[in-house]
Design a protein around this motif. Structure first.
Motif: not given
Length: 250
Positions: A1-3, A31, A40, A64-65, A67, A231-232
């Motif tokens: 995952m990413f943010a 989310k 994401f 996710t810190k 990414r 990432c997703s």
């Protein structure tokens, strides 16, 4: 995952600006789903970039810190890792090279694949030239695909390193570099490829508008969609290609 981080805009009016300076800083985590199983996290800050609480952002990012994608043109602390998200570009590169070479008459094709990233794509090139060569530091990754190609096509896959004399070939090399050969025509995503008599340089990814509409405001579209792919697991981006209409000869 990413943010993805979204900062609040500067409030208008003296009173609003005054109260915003003394209000509690918060980060709201949402989310966001863009397709079944593909999502994401959006970190929406109650404060502006100028008043950013970087520790709070890091805390709210959680897993996710490492990414995080920030808006373009802002400076962030060094503790936030700059992610390249190169996998989509690499995948698009090999697919675009394949599309180009389908329209070329080739005596041989050489794929520069040091890390074995393209092992599942090599079979697509087999019918395009009598000789297919792979430059790699991980030859063991190609054992299975070599056997498969020999079994189904009766063709040999030649494994070599970057010091080999490539002779006369079409060279597919994402990173460019210096090469030796009788007559090399190269397809690359790098700025230069020394030793190539003809160079086709790929630079811009071509995204359908329906994918661009998924990108949050203020976020670099290629970086976001690349993160979505890497990432997703956004498999629908697999068929992304490069723009190559600006090919040129050297």
């Amino acid at each position: 995952m990413f943010a993805v981080v979204k900062f609040s805009e500067e409030p208008h009016g003296i009173l609003k600006k005054f109260f915003s300076r003394f209000s509690e800083k918060r980060v709201f985590t949402e989310k966001v789903s863009v397709a079944p199983g593909v999502f994401f996290f959006l970190l929406e800050c109650s404060f502006t970039y100028e008043r950013a609480d970087w520790n709070l952002i890091e805390e709210c990012a959680g897993a996710t810190k490492s990414r995080i994608i920030f808006p373009d043109d802002i400076k962030v602390p060094e503790k936030f890792i700059k992610c390249s998200f190169e996998n989509l570009r690499k995948k698009a590169f090999i697919l675009t090279a394949l599309k180009i070479l389908k329209n070329q008459k080739s005596e041989s094709i050489t794929i520069d694949d040091r890390e074995g990233f393209y092992v599942n794509d090599i079979e697509k090139f087999v019918l395009l030239a009598p000789l297919i060569r792979v430059i790699t530091h991980n030859p063991e990754r190609y054992n299975r695909v070599s056997e498969k190609i020999m079994e189904y096509c009766g063709a040999a896959l030649l494994i070599c390193d970057e010091n080999a004399d490539l002779g006369k070939t079409w060279l597919v090399t994402y990173g460019g570099g210096a090469w030796h050969g009788e007559s090399i025509k190269a397809i690359t995503a790098a700025d230069v490829c020394f030793g190539a008599q003809k160079l086709i340089r790929l630079s811009d990814l071509k995204f359908d508008n329906k994918y661009l509409e998924l990108v949050p405001d203020g976020i670099n579209s290629e970086k976001f969609l690349s993160a979505l792919y890497e990432c997703s697991h956004a498999a629908f981006l697999e068929n992304t290609l490069f723009s190559y209409d600006k090919a040129f000869g050297t």
